[in-house]
Design a protein around this motif. Sequence first.
Motif, PDB file in Angstrom:
ATOM      1  N   LEU A   1     123.759  92.201  26.691  1.00 45.98           N
ATOM      2  CA  LEU A   1     123.808  90.886  26.056  1.00 45.98           C
ATOM      3  C   LEU A   1     125.147  90.715  25.364  1.00 45.98           C
ATOM      4  CD1 LEU A   1     120.835  89.318  24.112  1.00 45.98           C
ATOM      5  CD2 LEU A   1     123.161  89.106  23.245  1.00 45.98           C
ATOM      6  N   ILE A   2     125.761  89.559  25.560  1.00 45.65           N
ATOM      7  CA  ILE A   2     127.103  89.279  25.045  1.00 45.65           C
ATOM      8  C   ILE A   2     127.020  88.274  23.903  1.00 45.65           C
ATOM      9  CG2 ILE A   2     129.445  88.569  25.671  1.00 45.65           C
ATOM     10  CD1 ILE A   2     128.655  89.034  28.614  1.00 45.65           C
ATOM     11  N   SER A   3     127.649  88.586  22.785  1.00 40.20           N
ATOM     12  CA  SER A   3     127.649  87.647  21.663  1.00 40.20           C
ATOM     13  C   SER A   3     128.355  86.356  22.067  1.00 40.20           C
ATOM     14  CB  SER A   3     128.331  88.257  20.437  1.00 40.20           C
ATOM     15  OG  SER A   3     129.735  88.306  20.620  1.00 40.20           O
ATOM     16  N   GLU A   4     128.049  85.282  21.361  1.00 43.68           N
ATOM     17  CA  GLU A   4     128.603  83.969  21.716  1.00 43.68           C
ATOM     18  C   GLU A   4     130.124  83.953  21.643  1.00 43.68           C
ATOM     19  OE1 GLU A   4     128.163  79.257  20.384  1.00 43.68           O
ATOM     20  OE2 GLU A   4     126.797  80.772  19.576  1.00 43.68           O
ATOM     21  N   ASN A   5     130.681  84.531  20.572  1.00 42.08           N
ATOM     22  CA  ASN A   5     132.144  84.476  20.457  1.00 42.08           C
ATOM     23  C   ASN A   5     132.821  85.425  21.453  1.00 42.08           C
ATOM     24  OD1 ASN A   5     131.361  86.812  19.039  1.00 42.08           O
ATOM     25  ND2 ASN A   5     133.100  86.670  17.637  1.00 42.08           N
ATOM     26  N   ALA A   6     132.155  86.534  21.794  1.00 42.75           N
ATOM     27  CA  ALA A   6     132.718  87.437  22.805  1.00 42.75           C
ATOM     28  C   ALA A   6     132.723  86.763  24.171  1.00 42.75           C
ATOM     29  CB  ALA A   6     131.924  88.737  22.856  1.00 42.75           C
TER      30      ALA A   6
ATOM     31  N   LYS B   1     131.346  86.804  37.334  1.00 43.10           N
ATOM     32  CA  LYS B   1     130.265  86.223  38.117  1.00 43.10           C
ATOM     33  C   LYS B   1     128.882  86.800  37.782  1.00 43.10           C
ATOM     34  CE  LYS B   1     129.008  84.904  42.827  1.00 43.10           C
ATOM     35  NZ  LYS B   1     129.363  84.974  44.272  1.00 43.10           N
ATOM     36  N   PRO B   2     128.740  88.095  37.478  1.00 46.05           N
ATOM     37  CA  PRO B   2     127.406  88.620  37.158  1.00 46.05           C
ATOM     38  C   PRO B   2     126.798  88.074  35.859  1.00 46.05           C
ATOM     39  CG  PRO B   2     128.853  90.398  37.881  1.00 46.05           C
ATOM     40  CD  PRO B   2     129.721  89.195  37.659  1.00 46.05           C
ATOM     41  N   ILE B   3     127.591  87.453  35.004  1.00 53.95           N
ATOM     42  CA  ILE B   3     127.085  86.960  33.719  1.00 53.95           C
ATOM     43  C   ILE B   3     126.322  85.655  33.942  1.00 53.95           C
ATOM     44  CG2 ILE B   3     127.708  86.196  31.394  1.00 53.95           C
ATOM     45  CD1 ILE B   3     130.268  87.878  31.671  1.00 53.95           C
ATOM     46  N   PHE B   4     125.121  85.569  33.361  1.00 51.16           N
ATOM     47  CA  PHE B   4     124.308  84.368  33.511  1.00 51.16           C
ATOM     48  C   PHE B   4     123.593  84.061  32.195  1.00 51.16           C
ATOM     49  CE2 PHE B   4     121.615  87.956  34.517  1.00 51.16           C
ATOM     50  CZ  PHE B   4     120.366  87.632  34.002  1.00 51.16           C
TER      51      PHE B   4
ATOM     52  N   ASP C   1     118.202  82.111  26.268  1.00 50.45           N
ATOM     53  CA  ASP C   1     119.444  81.437  25.871  1.00 50.45           C
ATOM     54  C   ASP C   1     120.563  82.365  25.413  1.00 50.45           C
ATOM     55  OD1 ASP C   1     118.422  78.876  26.452  1.00 50.45           O
ATOM     56  OD2 ASP C   1     117.440  78.768  24.496  1.00 50.45           O
ATOM     57  N   TYR C   2     120.630  83.555  26.012  1.00 58.50           N
ATOM     58  CA  TYR C   2     121.756  84.448  25.761  1.00 58.50           C
ATOM     59  C   TYR C   2     122.589  84.578  27.034  1.00 58.50           C
ATOM     60  CZ  TYR C   2     119.359  86.026  21.493  1.00 58.50           C
ATOM     61  OH  TYR C   2     118.751  86.081  20.269  1.00 58.50           O
ATOM     62  N   LYS C   3     123.837  84.967  26.858  1.00 56.96           N
ATOM     63  CA  LYS C   3     124.682  85.310  27.995  1.00 56.96           C
ATOM     64  C   LYS C   3     124.500  86.802  28.266  1.00 56.96           C
ATOM     65  CE  LYS C   3     126.475  81.261  28.656  1.00 56.96           C
ATOM     66  NZ  LYS C   3     126.143  80.468  29.876  1.00 56.96           N
ATOM     67  N   VAL C   4     124.084  87.133  29.477  1.00 59.08           N
ATOM     68  CA  VAL C   4     123.737  88.515  29.799  1.00 59.08           C
ATOM     69  C   VAL C   4     124.173  88.850  31.230  1.00 59.08           C
ATOM     70  CG1 VAL C   4     121.711  88.400  28.288  1.00 59.08           C
ATOM     71  CG2 VAL C   4     121.445  87.954  30.724  1.00 59.08           C
ATOM     72  N   PHE C   5     124.126  90.140  31.544  1.00 56.13           N
ATOM     73  CA  PHE C   5     124.162  90.590  32.934  1.00 56.13           C
ATOM     74  C   PHE C   5     123.288  91.818  33.041  1.00 56.13           C
ATOM     75  CE2 PHE C   5     127.975  92.425  30.960  1.00 56.13           C
ATOM     76  CZ  PHE C   5     127.882  93.775  31.279  1.00 56.13           C
TER      77      PHE C   5
ATOM     78  N   SER D   1     122.187  91.279  38.736  1.00 53.08           N
ATOM     79  CA  SER D   1     123.326  90.361  38.818  1.00 53.08           C
ATOM     80  C   SER D   1     124.637  91.076  39.093  1.00 53.08           C
ATOM     81  CB  SER D   1     123.437  89.527  37.527  1.00 53.08           C
ATOM     82  OG  SER D   1     123.832  90.320  36.421  1.00 53.08           O
ATOM     83  N   VAL D   2     124.737  92.351  38.723  1.00 59.61           N
ATOM     84  CA  VAL D   2     125.977  93.103  38.951  1.00 59.61           C
ATOM     85  C   VAL D   2     126.336  93.131  40.441  1.00 59.61           C
ATOM     86  CG1 VAL D   2     126.882  95.472  39.002  1.00 59.61           C
ATOM     87  CG2 VAL D   2     126.010  94.514  36.872  1.00 59.61           C
TER      88      VAL D   2
END
Length: 257
Positions: free
Chosen positions: A167-172, A187-190, A195-199, A203-204
């Motif tokens: 999981l990726i923080s919003e500012n990252a 591309k793998p990030i969705f 409602d988080y940005k993840v991979f 998806s990898v």
Amino acid sequence: MDYQERLVCFIDLLGFQSAIDQSLHDGKVIEALYMVIHELKEHTLKKGIYGTIPVFLAHPDKPFQLASDVYGENVIDELSELFPLDITQFSDSLVISCPSSDSGSCLLLLKCIYFIKIMVFYNLGMMLRGGIALGKLIHEEGGALFGPAMNEAYYIESKLANNPRVLISENAYDHLIKSNEDHHLLKPIFSSNDDYKVFDLISVFECPEIKIKFELEQLKAVEQDILENSEKAYPKIKYLLDRWEQKQKEANLQVLQ
């Protein structure tokens, strides 16, 4: 001494304790654990990641070659200053970070996590969970590792990621997009259902640089192993099975359209 602004990922290998327990009566598990832990060491990981960087040679027949072919054993010495990346591995956890100002290193950080995800899954049947943050950090390989960004990355991994995903923080995420918009390594990030940005492992395999073909049989084999040896961990593998089914439905819809 002062903090640096860095992109940092904290990774936890899921199922590590169960693998240790199995290793007490299974020599093959000991060998697999040894191999994976060795591959996760700073020098080994860096050699593999830096080796995948294309080097421009201005040769008419083959203008680009992989850095591993050009520099061989010296690939880390040749490229670590151009693309600084710091890695610390301890027990079942890893921390990978880089200066946030270096967009190339930020992409290598993502590639490194993709590589680790695939390696631990196909060699140990293990999954990983992680958190990526952006902020103040001091990170010295084999030395000091602390700062607000480290705390945030650990919090994201342990409290928010929940499933075997990163999981990726919003500012990252905003920083990654701003620096490398439309790059294929993103591309793998969705966007997840929460409602988080993840991979994740599923998806990898959408990344063009991943040459290994995803095998559903391996996922099913891990599912069976978990049912036999660590049933309480079943929700983790079920997440990946559900994600695989979701991707198949999406692919079928695209064909129909």
